[in-house]
Design a protein around this motif. Sequence first.
Motif, PDB file in Angstrom:
ATOM      1  N   GLY A  25     -14.621 -59.739 -11.341  1.00 13.88           N
ATOM      2  CA  GLY A  25     -14.378 -59.858  -9.914  1.00 13.88           C
ATOM      3  C   GLY A  25     -13.605 -58.669  -9.392  1.00 13.88           C
ATOM      4  N   GLN A  26     -12.913 -58.864  -8.323  1.00 13.66           N
ATOM      5  CA  GLN A  26     -12.097 -57.805  -7.738  1.00 13.66           C
ATOM      6  C   GLN A  26     -10.968 -57.441  -8.696  1.00 13.66           C
ATOM      7  OE1 GLN A  26      -9.297 -59.507  -4.578  1.00 13.66           O
ATOM      8  NE2 GLN A  26     -10.864 -61.101  -4.724  1.00 13.66           N
ATOM      9  N   ASN A  27     -10.251 -56.365  -8.375  1.00 10.73           N
ATOM     10  CA  ASN A  27      -9.139 -55.950  -9.219  1.00 10.73           C
ATOM     11  C   ASN A  27      -8.077 -57.041  -9.285  1.00 10.73           C
ATOM     12  OD1 ASN A  27     -10.220 -53.524  -9.938  1.00 10.73           O
ATOM     13  ND2 ASN A  27      -8.925 -52.274  -8.589  1.00 10.73           N
ATOM     14  N   GLY A  28      -7.620 -57.320 -10.488  1.00 11.34           N
ATOM     15  CA  GLY A  28      -6.603 -58.344 -10.685  1.00 11.34           C
ATOM     16  C   GLY A  28      -6.710 -58.926 -12.084  1.00 11.34           C
ATOM     17  N   ILE A  29      -5.984 -59.986 -12.308  1.00 13.55           N
ATOM     18  CA  ILE A  29      -5.945 -60.627 -13.621  1.00 13.55           C
ATOM     19  C   ILE A  29      -6.186 -62.127 -13.458  1.00 13.55           C
ATOM     20  CG2 ILE A  29      -3.425 -60.978 -13.535  1.00 13.55           C
ATOM     21  CD1 ILE A  29      -3.434 -60.385 -16.589  1.00 13.55           C
ATOM     22  N   VAL A  30      -6.975 -62.698 -14.357  1.00 14.41           N
ATOM     23  CA  VAL A  30      -7.221 -64.143 -14.365  1.00 14.41           C
ATOM     24  C   VAL A  30      -6.111 -64.798 -15.188  1.00 14.41           C
ATOM     25  CG1 VAL A  30      -8.758 -65.979 -15.133  1.00 14.41           C
ATOM     26  CG2 VAL A  30      -9.702 -63.912 -14.077  1.00 14.41           C
ATOM     27  N   ASN A  31      -5.338 -65.667 -14.543  1.00 19.30           N
ATOM     28  CA  ASN A  31      -4.249 -66.364 -15.224  1.00 19.30           C
ATOM     29  C   ASN A  31      -4.568 -67.810 -15.572  1.00 19.30           C
ATOM     30  OD1 ASN A  31      -2.279 -64.267 -15.309  1.00 19.30           O
ATOM     31  ND2 ASN A  31      -1.884 -64.576 -13.121  1.00 19.30           N
ATOM     32  N   ARG A  32      -5.582 -68.384 -14.915  1.00 15.03           N
ATOM     33  CA  ARG A  32      -5.892 -69.800 -15.134  1.00 15.03           C
ATOM     34  C   ARG A  32      -7.396 -70.005 -15.036  1.00 15.03           C
ATOM     35  NH1 ARG A  32      -5.457 -74.632 -17.094  1.00 15.03           N
ATOM     36  NH2 ARG A  32      -4.496 -76.318 -15.887  1.00 15.03           N
ATOM     37  N   LEU A  33      -7.935 -70.790 -15.965  1.00 15.95           N
ATOM     38  CA  LEU A  33      -9.349 -71.148 -15.973  1.00 15.95           C
ATOM     39  C   LEU A  33      -9.470 -72.661 -16.004  1.00 15.95           C
ATOM     40  CD1 LEU A  33     -10.619 -68.569 -18.609  1.00 15.95           C
ATOM     41  CD2 LEU A  33     -11.317 -68.622 -16.214  1.00 15.95           C
ATOM     42  N   VAL A  34     -10.368 -73.214 -15.171  1.00 17.92           N
ATOM     43  CA  VAL A  34     -10.589 -74.658 -15.119  1.00 17.92           C
ATOM     44  C   VAL A  34     -12.077 -74.923 -14.955  1.00 17.92           C
ATOM     45  CG1 VAL A  34     -10.057 -76.837 -13.969  1.00 17.92           C
ATOM     46  CG2 VAL A  34      -8.337 -75.002 -14.006  1.00 17.92           C
ATOM     47  N   TYR A  35     -12.638 -75.708 -15.861  1.00 14.55           N
ATOM     48  CA  TYR A  35     -14.018 -76.169 -15.718  1.00 14.55           C
ATOM     49  C   TYR A  35     -14.051 -77.444 -14.888  1.00 14.55           C
ATOM     50  CZ  TYR A  35     -16.600 -73.285 -19.148  1.00 14.55           C
ATOM     51  OH  TYR A  35     -17.236 -72.264 -19.816  1.00 14.55           O
ATOM     52  N   HIS A  36     -15.040 -77.553 -14.002  1.00 15.91           N
ATOM     53  CA  HIS A  36     -15.325 -78.838 -13.373  1.00 15.91           C
ATOM     54  C   HIS A  36     -15.761 -79.803 -14.467  1.00 15.91           C
ATOM     55  CE1 HIS A  36     -17.526 -81.877 -11.065  1.00 15.91           C
ATOM     56  NE2 HIS A  36     -16.802 -81.516 -10.026  1.00 15.91           N
ATOM     57  N   PRO A  37     -15.296 -81.051 -14.458  1.00 15.78           N
ATOM     58  CA  PRO A  37     -15.612 -81.970 -15.559  1.00 15.78           C
ATOM     59  C   PRO A  37     -17.093 -82.250 -15.744  1.00 15.78           C
ATOM     60  CG  PRO A  37     -14.517 -83.118 -13.748  1.00 15.78           C
ATOM     61  CD  PRO A  37     -14.377 -81.663 -13.477  1.00 15.78           C
ATOM     62  N   ALA A  38     -17.891 -82.063 -14.687  1.00 12.59           N
ATOM     63  CA  ALA A  38     -19.346 -82.243 -14.806  1.00 12.59           C
ATOM     64  C   ALA A  38     -20.059 -80.932 -15.129  1.00 12.59           C
ATOM     65  CB  ALA A  38     -19.910 -82.845 -13.530  1.00 12.59           C
ATOM     66  N   GLY A  39     -19.284 -79.861 -15.278  1.00 14.13           N
ATOM     67  CA  GLY A  39     -19.870 -78.566 -15.585  1.00 14.13           C
ATOM     68  C   GLY A  39     -20.473 -77.857 -14.398  1.00 14.13           C
ATOM     69  N   ASP A  40     -20.147 -78.301 -13.162  1.00 15.61           N
ATOM     70  CA  ASP A  40     -20.736 -77.691 -11.969  1.00 15.61           C
ATOM     71  C   ASP A  40     -20.316 -76.239 -11.796  1.00 15.61           C
ATOM     72  OD1 ASP A  40     -21.807 -80.158 -11.507  1.00 15.61           O
ATOM     73  OD2 ASP A  40     -20.510 -80.680  -9.816  1.00 15.61           O
ATOM     74  N   TRP A  41     -19.111 -75.913 -12.205  1.00 16.94           N
ATOM     75  CA  TRP A  41     -18.599 -74.559 -12.059  1.00 16.94           C
ATOM     76  C   TRP A  41     -17.400 -74.333 -12.967  1.00 16.94           C
ATOM     77  CZ3 TRP A  41     -13.885 -76.140 -10.687  1.00 16.94           C
ATOM     78  CH2 TRP A  41     -13.726 -77.155  -9.731  1.00 16.94           C
ATOM     79  N   LEU A  42     -17.069 -73.061 -13.114  1.00 16.38           N
ATOM     80  CA  LEU A  42     -15.843 -72.628 -13.771  1.00 16.38           C
ATOM     81  C   LEU A  42     -15.006 -71.921 -12.723  1.00 16.38           C
ATOM     82  CD1 LEU A  42     -14.053 -71.972 -16.295  1.00 16.38           C
ATOM     83  CD2 LEU A  42     -15.453 -69.914 -16.579  1.00 16.38           C
ATOM     84  N   CYS A  43     -13.752 -72.358 -12.557  1.00 17.85           N
ATOM     85  CA  CYS A  43     -12.849 -71.732 -11.594  1.00 17.85           C
ATOM     86  C   CYS A  43     -11.918 -70.782 -12.335  1.00 17.85           C
ATOM     87  CB  CYS A  43     -12.038 -72.794 -10.855  1.00 17.85           C
ATOM     88  SG  CYS A  43     -10.793 -72.111  -9.712  1.00 17.85           S
ATOM     89  N   ALA A  44     -11.830 -69.552 -11.830  1.00 19.01           N
ATOM     90  CA  ALA A  44     -10.910 -68.548 -12.360  1.00 19.01           C
ATOM     91  C   ALA A  44      -9.975 -68.137 -11.234  1.00 19.01           C
ATOM     92  CB  ALA A  44     -11.681 -67.338 -12.881  1.00 19.01           C
ATOM     93  N   ILE A  45      -8.662 -68.197 -11.488  1.00 17.39           N
ATOM     94  CA  ILE A  45      -7.700 -67.909 -10.430  1.00 17.39           C
ATOM     95  C   ILE A  45      -6.562 -67.067 -10.993  1.00 17.39           C
ATOM     96  CG2 ILE A  45      -6.446 -70.088 -10.774  1.00 17.39           C
ATOM     97  CD1 ILE A  45      -6.144 -70.170  -7.659  1.00 17.39           C
ATOM     98  N   GLY A  46      -6.072 -66.135 -10.186  1.00 19.77           N
ATOM     99  CA  GLY A  46      -5.012 -65.234 -10.646  1.00 19.77           C
ATOM    100  C   GLY A  46      -4.536 -64.345  -9.516  1.00 19.77           C
ATOM    101  N   GLY A  47      -4.397 -63.058  -9.797  1.00 18.49           N
ATOM    102  CA  GLY A  47      -3.891 -62.180  -8.747  1.00 18.49           C
ATOM    103  C   GLY A  47      -3.916 -60.721  -9.136  1.00 18.49           C
ATOM    104  N   GLY A  48      -3.651 -59.913  -8.136  1.00 18.63           N
ATOM    105  CA  GLY A  48      -3.512 -58.474  -8.268  1.00 18.63           C
ATOM    106  C   GLY A  48      -2.565 -58.046  -7.171  1.00 18.63           C
ATOM    107  N   GLY A  49      -3.085 -57.302  -6.171  1.00 21.38           N
ATOM    108  CA  GLY A  49      -2.273 -57.015  -5.001  1.00 21.38           C
ATOM    109  C   GLY A  49      -1.990 -58.279  -4.206  1.00 21.38           C
ATOM    110  N   ASN A  50      -2.947 -59.215  -4.248  1.00 21.77           N
ATOM    111  CA  ASN A  50      -2.759 -60.554  -3.682  1.00 21.77           C
ATOM    112  C   ASN A  50      -3.417 -61.539  -4.642  1.00 21.77           C
ATOM    113  OD1 ASN A  50      -5.472 -60.089  -3.235  1.00 21.77           O
ATOM    114  ND2 ASN A  50      -5.269 -59.855  -1.021  1.00 21.77           N
ATOM    115  N   GLY A  51      -3.629 -62.771  -4.203  1.00 24.41           N
ATOM    116  CA  GLY A  51      -4.244 -63.751  -5.086  1.00 24.41           C
ATOM    117  C   GLY A  51      -5.752 -63.654  -5.072  1.00 24.41           C
ATOM    118  N   LEU A  52      -6.380 -64.062  -6.156  1.00 28.19           N
ATOM    119  CA  LEU A  52      -7.833 -64.068  -6.231  1.00 28.19           C
ATOM    120  C   LEU A  52      -8.312 -65.396  -6.804  1.00 28.19           C
ATOM    121  CD1 LEU A  52      -9.013 -63.610  -9.416  1.00 28.19           C
ATOM    122  CD2 LEU A  52      -7.899 -61.413  -9.038  1.00 28.19           C
ATOM    123  N   ILE A  53      -9.513 -65.788  -6.395  1.00 23.89           N
ATOM    124  CA  ILE A  53     -10.126 -67.009  -6.916  1.00 23.89           C
ATOM    125  C   ILE A  53     -11.628 -66.810  -6.987  1.00 23.89           C
ATOM    126  CG2 ILE A  53     -10.303 -68.106  -4.627  1.00 23.89           C
ATOM    127  CD1 ILE A  53      -9.666 -70.792  -6.087  1.00 23.89           C
TER     128      ILE A  53
END
Length: 331
Positions: free
Chosen positions: A256-284
């Motif tokens: 994704g954009q510049n930054g670092i992924v600090n947390r990963l969460v799968y939807h329990p049905a496998g619909d998606w994987l969420c990656a969230i973190g930050g760089g200059g600001n937050g990213l998701i």
Amino acid sequence: MKSQPRNLRSAREIARPDILFAVARAPDSDTLLVASSDGKVHELNAWATNSPDRELAGHGRYVTSVRLAGRMAISGGYDGRLIWWDRERRQVVRTVEAHQRWIRNIAVSPDGTKIASVGDDMVGRLWSVATGERLHELRGHAEQTPTGFATMLYACAFSADGRHLATGDRVGHVIVWDVETGRQLAAVDAPLLYTWDGTQLIRSIGGVRGLAFSPDGTHLAVGGVGQINNVDALAGPARVEIFNWSSRERVLEFTGQNGIVNRLVYHPAGDWLCAIGGGGNGLIMFYDTARRNMIHQGNVAMHVHDAVFNDDFTTLYAVGHNKAVVLEMRA
């Protein structure tokens, strides 16, 4: 109609004087427990206004992880201790000298009976939630980087069935353990999550910061920051790699954009994987791993260190630099 990640919106921002490194959510409520740079665990309501925090366990220095196991809030931090706080009795019930150095992360097993901790002593440990007894010591991560510098053990995560635990370190090495026996089952490597700057600042950068097993337990997502070309600005792409961990095969990657992924969460049905973190600001990012496409990519109000969903995965509570935010997905 399902709520959609592409309809994500910020519903509330809570300004903070501190940095929040971790968050846990009480079941069926908007009560959050947050781990703070002020050395304490705080309890707050995500929607209440002008409501003071309740202070729970104190570590004296940075608290970098907090998780809930039944009525117990268990926290770990710079002091190397694990502290059990009884939320009903409002008191500390157990303190364990768990690690010789900084505890970076803790995780609670899905059945709430075990807790895993990882720290800068490069050891993972499994504990009984009920008694505080050490169940297993997990040794397998190198104590130094290939260039002889200190390394860190940043992340740990249980599989949904509680049978496996993954741990990840600074150089991108990930080990999967058998929870029952403490035996190493497999190891995978994500070397692109590690940058060695041997010319300018002479230091190691990056590492595995987020881990998550897929709902069926066959795949393991590993997150961090990709190769950093500008070490002065620490600028590199947020990066996620997904492995079939039993065959040790990397099956998918996305950035994704510049930054670092600090947390990963799968939807329990496998619909998606969420990656969230930050760089200059937050990213998701929300990524459809089945169709191999990005569903949504956006920004958050601050650099995010940790996040947790509500029970139906329509609301996300994120914490980080001087803020806590509530993000909602609409149908």
